[in-house]
Design an enzyme around this catalytic site. Structure first.
Site, PDB file in Angstrom:
ATOM      1  N   GLY A  64      37.185   9.787  30.056  1.00 50.14           N
ATOM      2  CA  GLY A  64      37.505  10.642  31.335  1.00 50.14           C
ATOM      3  C   GLY A  64      36.167  11.374  31.782  1.00 50.14           C
ATOM      4  O   GLY A  64      36.082  11.853  33.012  1.00 50.14           O
TER       5      GLY A  64
ATOM      6  N   LEU B 276      27.321   7.156  43.659  1.00 47.35           N
ATOM      7  CA  LEU B 276      25.902   6.966  44.113  1.00 47.35           C
ATOM      8  C   LEU B 276      24.800   7.984  43.381  1.00 47.35           C
ATOM      9  O   LEU B 276      25.248   9.080  43.267  1.00 47.35           O
ATOM     10  CB  LEU B 276      25.982   7.359  45.634  1.00 47.35           C
ATOM     11  CG  LEU B 276      24.622   6.895  46.136  1.00 47.35           C
ATOM     12  CD1 LEU B 276      24.793   6.531  47.639  1.00 47.35           C
ATOM     13  CD2 LEU B 276      23.768   8.178  46.519  1.00 47.35           C
ATOM     14  N   GLY B 277      23.985   7.256  42.836  1.00 47.35           N
ATOM     15  CA  GLY B 277      22.681   8.035  42.298  1.00 47.35           C
ATOM     16  C   GLY B 277      21.421   7.848  42.680  1.00 47.35           C
ATOM     17  O   GLY B 277      21.317   7.025  43.832  1.00 47.35           O
ATOM     18  N   LEU B 278      20.446   8.703  42.110  1.00 42.54           N
ATOM     19  CA  LEU B 278      19.141   8.278  42.685  1.00 42.54           C
ATOM     20  C   LEU B 278      18.225   7.481  41.619  1.00 42.54           C
ATOM     21  O   LEU B 278      18.313   7.796  40.570  1.00 42.54           O
ATOM     22  CB  LEU B 278      18.362   9.741  42.654  1.00 42.54           C
ATOM     23  CG  LEU B 278      16.793   9.664  43.050  1.00 42.54           C
ATOM     24  CD1 LEU B 278      16.772   9.255  44.499  1.00 42.54           C
ATOM     25  CD2 LEU B 278      16.333  10.926  43.070  1.00 42.54           C
ATOM     26  N   GLY B 279      18.012   6.380  42.262  1.00 48.21           N
ATOM     27  CA  GLY B 279      17.027   5.465  41.071  1.00 48.21           C
ATOM     28  C   GLY B 279      15.478   6.104  41.428  1.00 48.21           C
ATOM     29  O   GLY B 279      15.210   6.602  42.477  1.00 48.21           O
TER      30      GLY B 279
ATOM     31  N   ASP C 241      19.036   8.045  37.717  1.00 47.28           N
ATOM     32  CA  ASP C 241      18.700   6.961  36.777  1.00 47.28           C
ATOM     33  C   ASP C 241      17.418   6.870  36.318  1.00 47.28           C
ATOM     34  O   ASP C 241      16.445   6.714  37.208  1.00 47.28           O
ATOM     35  CB  ASP C 241      19.166   5.765  37.645  1.00 47.28           C
ATOM     36  CG  ASP C 241      19.057   4.467  36.639  1.00 47.28           C
ATOM     37  OD1 ASP C 241      19.796   4.328  35.997  1.00 47.28           O
ATOM     38  OD2 ASP C 241      18.123   3.867  36.702  1.00 47.28           O
TER      39      ASP C 241
ATOM     40  N   TYR D 171       9.267   3.706  33.291  1.00 44.24           N
ATOM     41  CA  TYR D 171       8.937   4.191  34.544  1.00 44.24           C
ATOM     42  C   TYR D 171       7.773   5.107  34.611  1.00 44.24           C
ATOM     43  O   TYR D 171       7.191   5.202  35.566  1.00 44.24           O
ATOM     44  CB  TYR D 171      10.043   4.954  35.535  1.00 44.24           C
ATOM     45  CG  TYR D 171      11.252   3.939  35.606  1.00 44.24           C
ATOM     46  CD1 TYR D 171      11.191   2.482  35.462  1.00 44.24           C
ATOM     47  CD2 TYR D 171      12.350   4.443  35.993  1.00 44.24           C
ATOM     48  CE1 TYR D 171      12.366   1.719  35.381  1.00 44.24           C
ATOM     49  CE2 TYR D 171      13.697   3.585  36.216  1.00 44.24           C
ATOM     50  CZ  TYR D 171      13.496   2.394  35.962  1.00 44.24           C
ATOM     51  OH  TYR D 171      14.554   1.367  36.141  1.00 44.24           O
TER      52      TYR D 171
ATOM     53  N   LYS E 128      16.577   4.543  29.619  1.00 45.59           N
ATOM     54  CA  LYS E 128      16.690   3.189  29.048  1.00 45.59           C
ATOM     55  C   LYS E 128      15.676   3.045  27.883  1.00 45.59           C
ATOM     56  O   LYS E 128      14.541   3.431  27.815  1.00 45.59           O
ATOM     57  CB  LYS E 128      16.439   2.141  29.978  1.00 45.59           C
ATOM     58  CG  LYS E 128      17.316   2.522  31.106  1.00 45.59           C
ATOM     59  CD  LYS E 128      16.967   1.442  32.380  1.00 45.59           C
ATOM     60  CE  LYS E 128      17.867   1.602  33.733  1.00 45.59           C
ATOM     61  NZ  LYS E 128      17.189   2.888  34.338  1.00 45.59           N
TER      62      LYS E 128
ATOM     63  N   HIS F 102      17.246  -1.863  28.005  1.00 45.41           N
ATOM     64  CA  HIS F 102      16.857  -2.217  29.463  1.00 45.41           C
ATOM     65  C   HIS F 102      16.720  -3.378  29.990  1.00 45.41           C
ATOM     66  O   HIS F 102      17.017  -4.059  31.003  1.00 45.41           O
ATOM     67  CB  HIS F 102      15.196  -1.586  29.510  1.00 45.41           C
ATOM     68  CG  HIS F 102      14.795  -1.303  30.854  1.00 45.41           C
ATOM     69  ND1 HIS F 102      13.804  -0.137  31.264  1.00 45.41           N
ATOM     70  CD2 HIS F 102      15.143  -1.729  32.251  1.00 45.41           C
ATOM     71  CE1 HIS F 102      13.633  -0.311  32.501  1.00 45.41           C
ATOM     72  NE2 HIS F 102      14.421  -1.167  33.100  1.00 45.41           N
TER      73      HIS F 102
END
Length: 316
Positions: A9, A15-18, A43, A48, A77, A110
């Site tokens: 659930g 829509l997300g922010l990369g 994300d 990164y 990741k 990843h």
């Protein structure tokens, strides 16, 4: 905003922010602006190099009193040098510490690629470990332990082909719930999407606007079909691309550090494309990868484009 809903659930905003390629000194302000605009899906990834800055922005946003942790969906990741089972939990704990969180909503392997521990980007073949030396199944078993320990709510993979997903499903106790892959109208991967949907695996599309070399503009943004559809709706090509990804039943995670573009990307969730427009976009598929994984090919190494994607070189 629409969401992808997991078996238990839990909703993940479509829509997300990369945050890939979001530079230090910029990503924190981008996250702050995104949260103020209404983004709730971020994300992230340890490789990164910006999770601590993101964590500081999350802390400020929650301390201001208007945002609760349970309103957010945070993904991170596992990097390639931490595939050994004994390295998985410490890697997660470093991400949690940097992000200032007690738990993650989603943790992904990843790449189906392994390095020697401590090697971030291999320069020669001995820096790499084959999947026979470092089996995905063993890494996945350690990922499952993170769920059982209450440190992660959901686990999944990234850059996995259908063949690799099928092999993992055959061995997993907890099935992967997400596969994050490059996906846009030039690389639609319909067979992979159908396989994921048939096996209750959500698909997240990275590079939904394309990912050209630095300084270049994505050809998707100038594609005549996309541009014509955008003009019909008095919107941008980027918004059409994002709306298409959402209409396909996937999540999209465009990256931006500019508040105006962040707002425009978010507005794409309100754009509805017609059946004929969706069909026109479907016809654009050309199996073209912007991120083909060739950086993992080293002379004498275990990885090449064919075995990375489990397909003949040149395949889609």
């Amino acid at each position: 905003m629409s969401s992808l809903v997991f078996a238990n659930g839990d909703p993940m905003a479509s829509l997300g922010l990369g945050t890939w390629k979001a530079a230090p000194g910029e990503v924190g302000a981008a996250v702050t602006a995104a949260l103020e605009l209404g983004y709730r899906h971020l994300d992230c990834a340890s490789i990164y190099g910006n999770e601590a800055e993101i964590g500081a922005s999350l802390e400020r946003a929650c301390a201001a009193g208007g945002l609760q942790r349970d309103q957010l969906w945070i993904t991170s990741k596992l990097w390639n040098d931490c595939h050994a089972p004994e390295d998985v939990r410490p890697a997660l704990e470093r991400s949690l510490a940097d992000l200032g969180l007690a738990t993650l909503d989603l943790y992904l392997i990843h790449w189906p690629v392994a390095h020697r521990h401590g090697v971030m980007m291999p320069k020669e073949a001995p820096d790499q470990l084959s999947l026979e030396q470092r089996p995905i199944a063993a890494t996945w078993s350690a990922m499952e332990k993170l769920v059982r320990a209450g440190l992660v709510r959901h686990i999944g993979v990234s850059n996995f082909s259908q063949a690799k997903l099928a092999a993992l499903l055959a061995e997993a106790d907890l099935a992967p719930e997400v596969n994050q892959v490059e996906r846009h109208p030039y690389l639609q991967q319909p067979e992979l999407l159908a396989f994921c949907q048939a096996n209750a695996i959500q698909l997240t599309a990275y590079a939904p606007l394309g990912s050209p070399p630095a300084g270049a503009t994505s050809p998707l943004l100038g594609d005549p079909v996309i541009s014509t559809i955008a003009a019909t709706h008095s919107t941008s090509a980027a918004q059409v691309l994002l709306a298409w990804g959402i209409a396909c039943g996937t999540a999209v995670i465009p990256k931006s550090v500019h508040p105006q573009r962040l707002a425009a990307n978010l507005a794409a969730t309100q754009l509805s494309l017609g059946a004929s427009e969706l069909a026109q976009i479907t016809a654009l598929d050309r199996g073209e990868r912007f991120i083909d994984g060739s950086f993992w090919e080293l002379p004498g190494g275990p990885y090449n484009l064919a075995n990375l994607w489990d397909e003949p070189i040149g395949g889609a």
